[in-house]
Design an enzyme around this catalytic site. Sequence first.
Site, PDB file in Angstrom:
ATOM      1  N   ASP A  45      64.332  51.298  36.282  1.00 41.65           N
ATOM      2  CA  ASP A  45      65.077  49.868  36.146  1.00 41.65           C
ATOM      3  C   ASP A  45      66.126  49.975  36.981  1.00 41.65           C
ATOM      4  O   ASP A  45      66.940  50.753  37.290  1.00 41.65           O
ATOM      5  CB  ASP A  45      65.177  49.491  34.695  1.00 41.65           C
ATOM      6  CG  ASP A  45      66.046  50.224  33.901  1.00 41.65           C
ATOM      7  OD1 ASP A  45      66.125  51.354  34.311  1.00 41.65           O
ATOM      8  OD2 ASP A  45      66.866  49.429  33.150  1.00 41.65           O
TER       9      ASP A  45
ATOM     10  N   GLU B 276      67.317  51.917  31.110  1.00 36.20           N
ATOM     11  CA  GLU B 276      68.615  52.667  31.218  1.00 36.20           C
ATOM     12  C   GLU B 276      69.977  51.609  31.552  1.00 36.20           C
ATOM     13  O   GLU B 276      70.832  51.573  31.158  1.00 36.20           O
ATOM     14  CB  GLU B 276      68.458  53.613  32.197  1.00 36.20           C
ATOM     15  CG  GLU B 276      69.639  54.818  32.408  1.00 36.20           C
ATOM     16  CD  GLU B 276      71.088  54.548  32.795  1.00 36.20           C
ATOM     17  OE1 GLU B 276      71.917  55.170  32.241  1.00 36.20           O
ATOM     18  OE2 GLU B 276      70.959  53.548  33.605  1.00 36.20           O
TER      19      GLU B 276
HETATM   20 ZN   LIG Z   1      71.259  54.841  36.802  1.00 38.21          ZN
END
Ligand SMILES: [Zn+2]
Length: 396
Positions: A78, A144
């Site tokens: 992501d 994340e």
């Molecule tokens: Zn990162």
Amino acid sequence: MTDNKPIDPIELTRALIRCASVTPLDDGALSLTNTTLEKLGFVTHSMTFSEDGTPDVNNLYARLGDSEPNFCFAGHTDVVPVGDAAAWKLEPFAAEIRDGILYGRGATDMKGAVAAFIAAIDIFLSKRRGLFEGSISLLITGDEEGPSINGTVKVLDWLADRGEILNHCLVGEPTNPDNLGDMIKIGRRGSLTGTLTVNGTQGHVAYPHLADNPLPRLIKILERFTGHSFDNGNEHFTRTNLEIASIDVGNPASNVIPANATALFNIRFNTEQTSDNLEEWLRTQCDEIGGDYTLNITVGAQPFLTRPGYFTDLISKAVAEVTGNKPALTTTGGTSDARFIHHYCPVAEFGLISETMHKVDEQATVSDIERLTTIYVRILESYFETTGASRQNHAS
Ligand SMILES: [Zn+2]
């Protein structure tokens, strides 16, 4: 490698950037990772986690081999939003290369590193398939850059439930401030966020005896917070630091004493502190100044450290061989998923250059992605050259 054509880390990075996987969206980034790893013979597990109030997120765990040691590469596909798209020199999801520089959201944080993981494994297997003892795995999350609730932390739970062990883990976050080879991260400070509201009684500024202004008390407390030296740091950590992020009163009127005032602050703390001790100290200051207040504390991360030894030496040597730089071992910077992984195995982080991450015109040079791939190959080679006994002697 099934079709004899080696995986090109640059083309794979570009293909990943072209998936507009702005957290929590995936847009095909993880399925591309998945199919590429399946072609290399990995057994893959896609998993989507959800929780009330948070978006569903896709994750991937893939493993080649079933014996130990299990060397894990960890990272995320992501990315953060592009921000002002018009300010970009090149289209953020086009993955164009200009003058040897690959531009795009995720180029350095961290699709370049995910591609380098996979290309490095391909090179390693082309020489060593069937000839090494142990397993290689990848833990890749789509959560994340988001709340990190339905990502790595849940994949780790899933692994633990299956009795699956990671022996060592390398996270590919961008760790180098300026040049490839500057820095390996071996731990991180903890993070504690506090919201302090001091309550008083609203009134007219001309009649202060009929009111109770919370602001002088808030100022006194904040003076104590910012004037305090928590520690001097230690061998691996900088000193603990408290920053005030905001002070909010919301009172536009100069003739009104406000009813309350709120301050938002964050402490980045080292291994000399515990979050419990910090909280106790903060409450003591508030109590000593007195009056009515509420203090809400959330601990975002505890500090952790992978002590320099076998694993960090192995990474340092590979970095030095390829770049000529002897990397510093540090614990600086913002949090990463290493904060979850360290509960399971020794973890260190090494990736691309951090300078443009989260910015407009995020970029990585083609040669850095290629050299990072070579570094990861060297890490795999020396990891699986190590005899079990010597690895065991230097577990962390
Ligand atoms: Zn990162």
